[in-house]
Write a protein that holds these residues in place. Structure first.
Motif, short mmCIF file in Angstrom:
data_model
loop_
_atom_site.label_atom_id
_atom_site.label_comp_id
_atom_site.label_asym_id
_atom_site.label_seq_id
_atom_site.Cartn_x
_atom_site.Cartn_y
_atom_site.Cartn_z
N ILE A 189 0.82 -1.16 -0.13
CA ILE A 189 -0.07 -0.17 -0.01
C ILE A 189 0.72 1.37 0.03
CG2 ILE A 189 -1.81 1.36 1.17
CD1 ILE A 189 -2.79 -1.43 2.24
N VAL A 190 0.46 2.36 -0.76
CA VAL A 190 0.98 3.55 -0.72
C VAL A 190 -0.13 4.46 -0.08
CG1 VAL A 190 1.78 5.57 -2.30
CG2 VAL A 190 2.11 3.29 -2.83
N ASN A 191 0.47 5.08 1.08
CA ASN A 191 -0.19 5.94 2.00
C ASN A 191 -0.75 7.19 1.51
OD1 ASN A 191 1.73 4.18 4.05
ND2 ASN A 191 -0.85 3.84 4.22
N ILE A 192 0.30 7.87 0.96
CA ILE A 192 -0.04 9.23 0.58
C ILE A 192 0.57 9.48 -1.13
CG2 ILE A 192 0.05 10.25 2.77
CD1 ILE A 192 3.11 11.03 2.06
N TYR A 193 0.37 10.36 -2.09
CA TYR A 193 0.70 10.44 -3.29
C TYR A 193 2.04 10.73 -3.22
CZ TYR A 193 0.63 12.79 -7.91
OH TYR A 193 0.97 13.09 -9.05
N PHE A 194 2.71 10.04 -3.95
CA PHE A 194 4.22 9.79 -4.21
C PHE A 194 4.94 9.41 -3.01
CE2 PHE A 194 5.66 11.10 -8.05
CZ PHE A 194 5.00 12.18 -8.80
N GLY A 195 4.19 8.81 -2.10
CA GLY A 195 4.74 8.09 -1.08
C GLY A 195 5.18 6.92 -1.14
N PRO A 196 6.08 6.24 -0.36
CA PRO A 196 6.51 4.83 -0.72
C PRO A 196 5.59 3.77 -0.33
CG PRO A 196 7.14 5.39 1.56
CD PRO A 196 6.43 6.60 0.93
N GLU A 197 5.98 2.49 -1.15
CA GLU A 197 5.03 1.57 -0.86
C GLU A 197 5.46 0.96 0.46
OE1 GLU A 197 4.00 -1.66 -4.04
OE2 GLU A 197 5.40 -2.57 -2.92
N ARG A 198 4.45 0.17 1.32
CA ARG A 198 4.75 -0.37 2.51
C ARG A 198 3.78 -1.65 2.49
NH1 ARG A 198 6.98 3.68 5.98
NH2 ARG A 198 6.57 5.83 5.38
N ASP A 199 4.54 -2.55 3.16
CA ASP A 199 3.79 -3.90 3.25
C ASP A 199 3.02 -3.97 4.72
OD1 ASP A 199 6.12 -6.68 2.60
OD2 ASP A 199 4.35 -5.89 1.68
N TYR A 200 1.76 -4.38 4.60
CA TYR A 200 0.87 -4.51 5.64
C TYR A 200 0.36 -6.08 5.57
CZ TYR A 200 0.68 0.54 5.97
OH TYR A 200 1.20 1.83 6.04
N TRP A 201 0.23 -6.34 6.91
CA TRP A 201 -0.33 -7.77 7.26
C TRP A 201 -1.61 -7.77 8.00
CZ3 TRP A 201 2.01 -12.11 4.89
CH2 TRP A 201 3.22 -11.73 4.36
N GLY A 202 -2.29 -8.95 7.86
CA GLY A 202 -3.45 -9.12 8.82
C GLY A 202 -2.95 -9.85 10.01
N ARG A 203 -3.80 -10.03 10.97
CA ARG A 203 -3.44 -10.84 11.86
C ARG A 203 -3.65 -12.25 11.85
NH1 ARG A 203 -5.74 -7.82 17.48
NH2 ARG A 203 -4.50 -5.62 17.36
N GLY A 204 -4.32 -12.88 10.83
CA GLY A 204 -4.43 -13.94 10.22
C GLY A 204 -5.76 -14.61 10.90
N THR A 205 -6.08 -15.80 10.12
CA THR A 205 -7.28 -16.50 10.36
C THR A 205 -7.14 -17.97 10.12
OG1 THR A 205 -9.84 -16.69 9.61
CG2 THR A 205 -8.10 -16.44 7.78
N GLN A 206 -7.37 -18.72 11.05
CA GLN A 206 -7.28 -20.10 11.24
C GLN A 206 -8.01 -20.93 10.20
OE1 GLN A 206 -4.78 -22.06 13.27
NE2 GLN A 206 -5.58 -23.74 11.78
N VAL A 207 -7.39 -21.86 9.48
CA VAL A 207 -8.17 -22.84 8.53
C VAL A 207 -7.68 -24.18 9.14
CG1 VAL A 207 -8.66 -23.63 6.19
CG2 VAL A 207 -8.32 -21.08 6.75
N THR A 208 -8.67 -24.91 9.51
CA THR A 208 -8.29 -26.28 9.71
C THR A 208 -9.21 -27.42 8.79
OG1 THR A 208 -8.11 -25.77 12.26
CG2 THR A 208 -8.66 -28.06 11.76
N VAL A 209 -8.61 -28.18 8.27
CA VAL A 209 -9.18 -29.29 7.44
C VAL A 209 -8.99 -30.52 8.09
CG1 VAL A 209 -9.14 -30.30 5.20
CG2 VAL A 209 -8.53 -27.84 5.55
#
Length: 121
Positions: A99-119
């Protein structure tokens, strides 16, 4: 600044299906690539699938043909449709967005907290 919130995980029998969703909110100018990663107990986090702004997709070999990644630009949301699930798909699934937060800003990596999948039967 930015929050990614996953939903849709749960317990499913082998051969079943689940759809994960991840919505991004906060200070967002533009979202570039989005993706899903997973981490099983005792293993490193690994790529599952990614999708670019133009809709180009990539999949990890173990999920190719069974999982489908898609996104809704208007909703800042990425989805992961998972079919023919196997016990080895059991993991915590994490959403990622570049994600780029502002015009001409750098791209940054963002992560969610995760969701469990159990099969499991």
């Amino acid at each position: 600044q930015v929050q990614l919130v996953e939903s849709g995980g749960g317990l499913v029998q082998p051969g079943g299906s689940l759809t994960l969703s991840c919505g991004a909110s906060g200070r967002i100018f533009v979202i570039n690539a989005m993706g899903w990663y997973r981490q099983a107990p005792g293993k490193q986090r690994e790529l599952v699938a990614t999708i670019t702004t133009s809709g180009s997709t990539e999949y990890a070999v173990p999920v190719k043909g069974r999982f489908t990644i898609s996104r809704d630009h208007a909703k800042n949301t990425v989805y992961l449709q998972m079919n023919s699930l196997k016990p080895e798909d059991t993991a915590v699934y994490y959403c990622n967005a570049k994600i780029v937060n502002i015009y001409f800003g750098p791209e940054r990596d963002y992560w969610g907290r995760g969701t469990q999948v159990t099969v499991s039967s």
